[in-house]
Design a protein around this motif. Structure first.
Motif, PDB file in Angstrom:
ATOM      1  N   VAL A  19       0.844  -1.200   0.000  1.00  0.00           N
ATOM      2  CA  VAL A  19       0.000   0.000   0.000  1.00  0.00           C
ATOM      3  C   VAL A  19       0.877   1.247   0.000  1.00  0.00           C
ATOM      4  CG1 VAL A  19      -1.641   1.329   1.389  1.00  0.00           C
ATOM      5  CG2 VAL A  19      -2.000  -1.113   1.041  1.00  0.00           C
ATOM      6  N   ASN A  20       1.947   1.230   0.774  1.00  0.00           N
ATOM      7  CA  ASN A  20       2.860   2.366   0.804  1.00  0.00           C
ATOM      8  C   ASN A  20       3.462   2.606  -0.584  1.00  0.00           C
ATOM      9  OD1 ASN A  20       4.254   4.457   2.333  1.00  0.00           O
ATOM     10  ND2 ASN A  20       6.099   3.272   1.911  1.00  0.00           N
ATOM     11  N   GLY A  22       2.140   1.742  -3.418  1.00  0.00           N
ATOM     12  CA  GLY A  22       1.058   2.254  -4.260  1.00  0.00           C
ATOM     13  C   GLY A  22       0.853   3.743  -4.074  1.00  0.00           C
TER      14      GLY A  22
END
Length: 71
Positions: A19-20, A22
């Motif tokens: 997620v980071n 992304g």
């Protein structure tokens, strides 16, 4: 497939890292650097933990293959 707590912990940490990445790719926003400082010792620990968990999850491929082959 029988999983243990380490598998789930590694998976959660790796997902957080994904997620980071992304956020970095889409918005040029590094959440880890925002929360812990740009390359501070704490943010470096987070990055190292994400990397170690990602490498650990390679073992998951072998375990999945072994289980599916025995079925």
């Amino acid at each position: 497939m029988k999983s243990n707590g380490l598998d789930y912990t590694a998976l959660v940490i790796t997902i957080i890292g994904a997620v980071n990445w992304g956020l970095i790719g889409l918005f040029r926003f590094d959440l880890v650097a925002f929360l812990f400082g740009n390359l501070s010792w704490l943010s470096r620990i987070v990055y190292v933990l994400v990397g170690i968990c990602g490498l650990y999850l390679f073992s998951l491929f072998g375990r999945i293959r072994d289980i599916s082959a025995s079925s």
